[in-house]
Write an enzyme that holds these catalytic residues in place. Structure first.
Site, PDB file in Angstrom:
ATOM      1  N   GLY A 244       4.375   7.271   0.288  1.00 57.53           N
ATOM      2  CA  GLY A 244       4.475   8.398  -0.628  1.00 57.53           C
ATOM      3  C   GLY A 244       3.797   8.101  -1.958  1.00 57.53           C
TER       4      GLY A 244
ATOM      5  N   LEU B  64       1.713  10.016  -3.325  1.00 53.72           N
ATOM      6  CA  LEU B  64       0.343  10.213  -2.840  1.00 53.72           C
ATOM      7  C   LEU B  64      -0.602  10.604  -3.977  1.00 53.72           C
ATOM      8  CD1 LEU B  64       1.100  12.169   0.473  1.00 53.72           C
ATOM      9  CD2 LEU B  64       0.928   9.689   0.110  1.00 53.72           C
TER      10      LEU B  64
ATOM     11  N   GLY C 140      -6.616   8.881  -3.433  1.00 55.03           N
ATOM     12  CA  GLY C 140      -6.966   7.815  -2.486  1.00 55.03           C
ATOM     13  C   GLY C 140      -6.362   8.120  -1.111  1.00 55.03           C
ATOM     14  N   HIS C 141      -5.090   8.524  -1.099  1.00 56.31           N
ATOM     15  CA  HIS C 141      -4.457   8.882   0.177  1.00 56.31           C
ATOM     16  C   HIS C 141      -5.146  10.103   0.799  1.00 56.31           C
ATOM     17  CE1 HIS C 141      -0.968   6.809  -1.861  1.00 56.31           C
ATOM     18  NE2 HIS C 141      -0.976   6.194  -0.705  1.00 56.31           N
TER      19      HIS C 141
ATOM     20  N   GLY D 127      -6.309   2.034   3.464  1.00 54.91           N
ATOM     21  CA  GLY D 127      -7.261   1.873   2.365  1.00 54.91           C
ATOM     22  C   GLY D 127      -7.776   0.440   2.264  1.00 54.91           C
TER      23      GLY D 127
ATOM     24  N   ASP E 114      -6.065  -2.267  -0.285  1.00 54.70           N
ATOM     25  CA  ASP E 114      -5.136  -3.300   0.195  1.00 54.70           C
ATOM     26  C   ASP E 114      -5.846  -4.053   1.312  1.00 54.70           C
ATOM     27  OD1 ASP E 114      -2.767  -2.689  -1.442  1.00 54.70           O
ATOM     28  OD2 ASP E 114      -2.886  -0.774  -0.423  1.00 54.70           O
TER      29      ASP E 114
ATOM     30  N   LEU F 209      -7.534   3.635  -7.640  1.00 53.50           N
ATOM     31  CA  LEU F 209      -6.319   4.450  -7.566  1.00 53.50           C
ATOM     32  C   LEU F 209      -5.215   3.672  -6.844  1.00 53.50           C
ATOM     33  CD1 LEU F 209      -7.364   8.133  -6.777  1.00 53.50           C
ATOM     34  CD2 LEU F 209      -7.341   6.893  -8.925  1.00 53.50           C
TER      35      LEU F 209
ATOM     36  N   ARG G 118       0.975   2.389  -8.017  1.00 54.69           N
ATOM     37  CA  ARG G 118       1.561   1.553  -9.080  1.00 54.69           C
ATOM     38  C   ARG G 118       0.909   1.799 -10.449  1.00 54.69           C
ATOM     39  NH1 ARG G 118       2.584  -2.186  -4.675  1.00 54.69           N
ATOM     40  NH2 ARG G 118       4.822  -2.534  -4.660  1.00 54.69           N
TER      41      ARG G 118
HETATM   42  O1  PAF Z   1       0.122   0.501   2.099  1.00 53.01           O
HETATM   43  C1  PAF Z   1       1.260   1.025   2.190  1.00 53.01           C
HETATM   44  O2  PAF Z   1       1.536   2.101   1.640  1.00 53.01           O
HETATM   45  C2  PAF Z   1       2.339   0.329   3.000  1.00 53.01           C
HETATM   46  O3  PAF Z   1       2.233  -1.061   2.899  1.00 53.01           O
HETATM   47  C3  PAF Z   1       2.370   0.764   4.475  1.00 53.01           C
HETATM   48  C4  PAF Z   1       1.106   0.385   5.211  1.00 53.01           C
HETATM   49  C5  PAF Z   1       2.577   2.277   4.554  1.00 53.01           C
HETATM   50  C6  PAF Z   1       3.547   0.092   5.193  1.00 53.01           C
HETATM   51  O4  PAF Z   1       4.763   0.393   4.603  1.00 53.01           O
END
Ligand code: PAF
Length: 296
Positions: free
Chosen positions: A34, A36, A39-40, A157, A160, A194, A197
């Site tokens: 969430g 969002l 980027g999402h 993404g 990460d 983005l 956090r």
């Molecule tokens: O990147 C994230 O938002 C989380 O680490 C994920 C992949 C949804 C797992 O909880």
């Protein structure tokens, strides 16, 4: 633009997907916690494109679940931003078919699972050094979500980057049959990657945080001179950023293995950074093309 259907339970999710799957449609999946942002949204677009063939598009599922298992005690589980209504609006805008938003009890019905995913040695470097249990929690929940959604393709993404590498490895090593796709990092106009956090950053921290992307860009500009030059260029940028408390700055191969001692010209690599700015830990990374041929 129509609101996505929200499934709160495993049964609702299975029932809603069954018809689409029976008619032979491929399922695309974007797992999220969430909060969002654009980027999402870009991951959702990529996922949708991956299940569009001959003008026909398979269902796009987005999960919204803040996974307690990937937060160590003292990390930001309680203050992690929860913005469900705004998240649904973004999902509606991106034509998401189904939002899976389970409770903790729905995902972990017996409390902590007895069988979990061991992420292996790749989880002990970079993020794993300061967050030793993190990827264990991430892979366990992603494994469970893959089992519940049973997607053909899942999009994560590149921001990460280590998480993406580990999920790709898990899908391959455990033969999960899910195509794991990495989508490019989306940045603000001033370069800040983005991230959910970023909401924790004060106005002053946000300015300081730009040192991370500036350092990575400096490394990219110097990469034709090899990895040492790229690292030195990045460090010079960071030296002037007094509010940035560096955790790591490393150049590794794209699969996060070590580079050879003598890097052949034209070697692809990744530079990765983590730092604390104020009370917020930020990560970022960029691709490098080391020691380009023909460049002194
Ligand atoms: O990147 C994230 O938002 C989380 O680490 C994920 C992949 C949804 C797992 O909880």
């Amino acid at each position: 633009m129509s609101a996505p259907v929200v499934a709160r339970t495993r049964t609702e999710l299975a029932d809603l997907l069954a018809k689409r799957r029976e008619s032979g449609e491929r399922v695309a999946f974007v797992p999220t916690m969430g909060a969002l942002h654009d980027g999402h949204a870009s991951l959702m677009r990529e996922a949708r494109a991956r299940v569009t063939e001959d003008g026909r598009t398979g269902p796009l599922v987005v999960s919204i679940f803040v996974n307690p298992m990937q937060f160590a005690p003292g990390e930001d589980l309680d203050r992690y931003p929860r913005t469900f209504d705004a998240d649904l609006e973004i999902c509606a805008r991106e034509d998401v078919d189904l939002v899976f938003a389970p409770s903790v009890a729905e995902v972990y019905p017996g409390g902590d699972p007895m069988v979990t995913v061991d992420p292996g040695p790749l989880a002990t470097v970079l993020e794993g050094r300061s967050r030793p249990t993190h990827f264990h929690g991430v892979l366990t929940v992603v494994g469970k979500l893959f089992g519940l959604v049973r997607p053909d393709v899942a999009v994560f993404g590149q921001k990460d980057y280590q998480q993406l590498a580990l999920i790709r490895q898990m899908s391959s090593d455990l033969c999960l049959g899910v195509e794991v796709v990495g989508a490019p990092t989306i940045r603000e106009a001033d370069g800040l990657a983005l991230s959910s956090r970023n909401q924790y950053l004060s106005a002053q921290d946000r300015v300081e945080a730009l040192a991370l992307s500036r350092a990575l860009c400096a490394a990219q500009r110097a990469d034709q001179h090899g990895p040492e030059a790229a690292l030195a260029a990045a460090r010079t940028e960071l030296d002037s950023a007094k509010a940035v408390d560096l955790d790591y700055l490393q150049i590794l191969a794209p699969d996060l293995s070590q580079l050879p001692a003598d890097v052949p010209p034209g070697t692809e690599a990744r530079i990765l950074i983590a730092a604390r700015v104020g009370s917020t830990r930020l990560i970022d990374n960029m691709p490098l093309h080391l020691g380009r041929e023909g460049t002194p």
